[in-house]
Design a protein around this motif. Structure first.
Motif, mmCIF file in Angstrom:
data_model
loop_
_atom_site.group_PDB
_atom_site.id
_atom_site.type_symbol
_atom_site.label_atom_id
_atom_site.label_comp_id
_atom_site.label_asym_id
_atom_site.label_seq_id
_atom_site.Cartn_x
_atom_site.Cartn_y
_atom_site.Cartn_z
ATOM 1 N N ILE A 203 0.847 -1.195 0.000
ATOM 2 C CA ILE A 203 0.000 0.000 0.000
ATOM 3 C C ILE A 203 0.883 1.245 0.000
ATOM 4 O O ILE A 203 0.751 2.116 -0.858
ATOM 5 C CB ILE A 203 -1.008 -0.042 1.177
ATOM 6 N N VAL A 204 1.814 1.315 0.940
ATOM 7 C CA VAL A 204 2.760 2.442 0.936
ATOM 8 C C VAL A 204 3.605 2.363 -0.346
ATOM 9 O O VAL A 204 3.750 3.347 -1.067
ATOM 10 C CB VAL A 204 3.647 2.425 2.200
ATOM 11 N N GLY A 205 4.165 1.197 -0.608
ATOM 12 C CA GLY A 205 4.763 0.908 -1.914
ATOM 13 C C GLY A 205 6.098 1.553 -2.234
ATOM 14 O O GLY A 205 6.641 1.329 -3.310
ATOM 15 N N HIS A 206 6.634 2.362 -1.335
ATOM 16 C CA HIS A 206 7.878 3.075 -1.651
ATOM 17 C C HIS A 206 8.929 2.915 -0.558
ATOM 18 O O HIS A 206 9.896 3.683 -0.497
ATOM 19 C CB HIS A 206 7.585 4.564 -1.914
ATOM 20 N N ALA A 207 8.723 1.939 0.324
ATOM 21 C CA ALA A 207 9.722 1.592 1.343
ATOM 22 C C ALA A 207 10.118 2.776 2.226
ATOM 23 O O ALA A 207 11.278 2.889 2.627
ATOM 24 C CB ALA A 207 10.964 0.984 0.665
ATOM 25 N N ASP A 208 9.156 3.671 2.493
ATOM 26 C CA ASP A 208 9.549 4.844 3.272
ATOM 27 C C ASP A 208 8.692 5.155 4.495
ATOM 28 O O ASP A 208 8.877 6.189 5.122
ATOM 29 C CB ASP A 208 9.653 6.086 2.367
ATOM 30 N N CYS A 209 7.745 4.291 4.850
ATOM 31 C CA CYS A 209 7.092 4.465 6.154
ATOM 32 C C CYS A 209 6.366 3.185 6.561
ATOM 33 O O CYS A 209 6.174 2.292 5.735
ATOM 34 C CB CYS A 209 6.150 5.669 6.178
ATOM 35 N N LEU A 210 6.013 3.112 7.837
ATOM 36 C CA LEU A 210 5.324 1.925 8.373
ATOM 37 C C LEU A 210 3.900 2.291 8.774
ATOM 38 O O LEU A 210 3.684 3.282 9.486
ATOM 39 C CB LEU A 210 6.060 1.374 9.605
ATOM 40 N N VAL A 211 2.953 1.498 8.319
ATOM 41 C CA VAL A 211 1.543 1.680 8.695
ATOM 42 C C VAL A 211 0.894 0.302 8.725
ATOM 43 O O VAL A 211 1.233 -0.569 7.920
ATOM 44 C CB VAL A 211 0.775 2.557 7.663
ATOM 45 N N GLY A 212 -0.039 0.087 9.661
ATOM 46 C CA GLY A 212 -0.826 -1.142 9.680
ATOM 47 C C GLY A 212 -2.293 -0.817 9.466
ATOM 48 O O GLY A 212 -2.746 0.285 9.809
ATOM 49 N N THR A 213 -3.027 -1.746 8.859
ATOM 50 C CA THR A 213 -4.472 -1.540 8.710
ATOM 51 C C THR A 213 -5.200 -2.737 9.303
ATOM 52 O O THR A 213 -4.745 -3.880 9.185
ATOM 53 C CB THR A 213 -4.892 -1.371 7.236
ATOM 54 N N ILE A 214 -6.324 -2.458 9.961
ATOM 55 C CA ILE A 214 -7.148 -3.517 10.551
ATOM 56 C C ILE A 214 -8.577 -3.299 10.058
ATOM 57 O O ILE A 214 -9.232 -2.325 10.437
ATOM 58 C CB ILE A 214 -7.136 -3.444 12.099
ATOM 59 N N THR A 215 -9.033 -4.178 9.192
ATOM 60 C CA THR A 215 -10.377 -4.031 8.634
ATOM 61 C C THR A 215 -11.299 -5.074 9.265
ATOM 62 O O THR A 215 -11.012 -6.278 9.212
ATOM 63 C CB THR A 215 -10.350 -4.204 7.103
ATOM 64 N N SER A 216 -12.381 -4.599 9.857
ATOM 65 C CA SER A 216 -13.339 -5.510 10.491
ATOM 66 C C SER A 216 -14.461 -5.841 9.515
ATOM 67 O O SER A 216 -14.876 -4.992 8.722
ATOM 68 C CB SER A 216 -13.976 -4.850 11.722
ATOM 69 N N ALA A 217 -14.954 -7.069 9.631
ATOM 70 C CA ALA A 217 -16.048 -7.491 8.749
ATOM 71 C C ALA A 217 -17.396 -7.016 9.281
ATOM 72 O O ALA A 217 -18.361 -6.895 8.529
ATOM 73 C CB ALA A 217 -16.060 -9.014 8.627
ATOM 74 N N HIS A 218 -17.489 -6.783 10.590
ATOM 75 C CA HIS A 218 -18.776 -6.434 11.193
ATOM 76 C C HIS A 218 -18.578 -5.541 12.421
ATOM 77 O O HIS A 218 -17.456 -5.378 12.916
ATOM 78 C CB HIS A 218 -19.559 -7.704 11.571
#
Ligand SMILES: Cc1ncc(COP(=O)(O)O)c(C=O)c1O
Length: 386
Positions: A203-218
């Motif tokens: 997602i970031v795609g350019h090796a220059d920062c750290l991020v996490g995503t948490i997607t809930s189904a409900h």
């Protein structure tokens, strides 16, 4: 809308008279309310920097649309997304099932951190039959944590079967969807309650920062995730949220190219005399290929090759001769990488017994001929040192 369009349209500024294409970076700790009524209203939306600003909301919205979930929350890294999502569903006395091939720092979090708080982990063989995994469930099992495919040896998991096992025992299924970037696989549609990503990668795609995503189904999962993040004081910088959303705009174009280069490179490597076998789930004959074909719509740039056994000196010569491929952890950026990985060190339920070294490749966006020439040259150095 198709995914290509969602990646362009989701999380963009809503209709205003004149506005930039991208949601601006909104950095904040304090948020000011013009009136008391606004302050009361703010308590229900954006009210303090730690809980995010419009920069964070835009990224969350785009990831939710891509993953096909109920909502998304951000975490300061992919590891934080994995571990905090587990924490949201456990308490003392609980038991969890975790794929034996899970990202190793998450394994350590289970073995060390969760253990201190009385949460027990059983690591399961990710390619075991459904019945064998189901037999590991206990009345106190609250989470199954899967990562498909695993990021060293690319073991593909049967997520619909795992969802059935989890839901049959009142547990939740959390899936690490980083390899497919939310684009080539939809764990929530396959039955997962939560899909997490190290957005740090594609997602970031350019090796220059750290991020996490948490997607809930409900909503039920979303509430627990939100409370865990809130109580742990989790925060992501608005600049990093902006970079991640900017990366999403080109995700499909980049992934198609990563896919093409990785497949070409893996097939080329499979024919080399130095290579025992390649492990790439999208290649016919590789373990997990039938499930990959059923559940994924494509493949990304990360795969491994098992070399024929060689001396350490020769392996060093291989890596030292690389010019284009960087020696480095992580992946998902625009650049090619190679790293010597050690699956034998990280498993208990599915021991790794192959003799030759395992090299994990990340096929970047360079020209494929230059990538092959780089590896060809490194193999020559390796054979000379042997
Ligand atoms: C599959 C997987 N999940 C999670 C992570 C953790 O991501 P981060 O480095 O952003 O903490 C990684 C990192 O390499 C990974 O490969």
């Amino acid at each position: 809308m198709k995914d290509n369009t969602k990646l362009i349209a989701a999380g963009r500024p809503h209709k205003r008279s004149a506005h930039p294409v991208n949601t601006p970076v909104e950095r904040a700790s304090t948020i000011l309310f013009p009136t008391y009524d606004d302050y009361l209203e703010g308590a229900r939306s954006i009210n303090y920097g730690r809980l995010g600003t419009s920069s964070h909301r835009a990224l969350e919205e785009a990831v939710t649309v891509l993953e096909g979930g109920f909502d998304t929350r951000l975490a300061p890294s992919g590891l934080a997304a994995c571990n905090m999502s587990i924490l949201a569903f456990v308490e003392t006395g609980d038991h969890i099932l975790v794929a034996d091939t899970v990202y190793d720092p998450t394994r350590k979090f289970c073995e060390r951190f969760l253990k201190r708080f009385g949460v027990e982990t059983t690591f399961y063989n990710p390619t075991a039959d459904k019945e064998d995994i189901a037999a590991l469930m206990r009345p106190e099992t609250t989470v199954i944590f899967a990562e498909s495919p695993g990021s060293l040896t690319f073991d593909v998991q049967d997520l619909p079967a795992l969802a059935e096992i989890a839901h049959g025992g009142d547990a939740v299924l959390i899936a690490d969807n980083t390899w497919a970037a939310g684009y080539f696989s939809k764990p929530i549609a396959l039955g997962a309650d939560v899909s997490v990503q190290a957005a740090t990668k594609y997602i970031v795609g350019h090796a220059d920062c750290l991020v996490g995503t948490i997607t809930s189904a409900h909503e039920e999962a979303s509430r627990k995730i939100y409370m865990a993040l809130l109580q742990l004081g989790s925060n992501v910088s608005a600049d990093d949220a902006f970079l991640a959303l900017r990366g999403m705009r080109t995700l499909s174009a980049r992934l198609e190219r990563h896919q093409e280069n990785a497949l070409d490179l893996a097939k080329w490597l499979a024919k080399r005399s130095e290579v025992a076998r390649v492990i790439h789930p999208a290649i016919k004959g590789c373990p997990g290929h039938p499930i990959w074909k059923r559940d994924f719509s494509g493949s990304s740039g990360l795969f491994s090759a098992v070399l024929k056994p060689i001396e350490l000196n020769a392996l060093k010569a291989f890596f030292n001769a690389l010019r284009l491929f960087g020696i480095g952890f992580s992946w998902g950026g625009f650049e090619s990488l190679a790293v010597h990985v050690h699956p034998e060190r990280h498993r208990t339920a599915s021991p790794w017994t192959e003799d030759g070294p395992v090299i994990r490749f990340h096929a970047g966006l360079e020209d494929i001929d230059d990538m092959k020439a780089d590896i060809d040259n490194a193999f020559a150095a390796m054979m000379q040192a042997q």
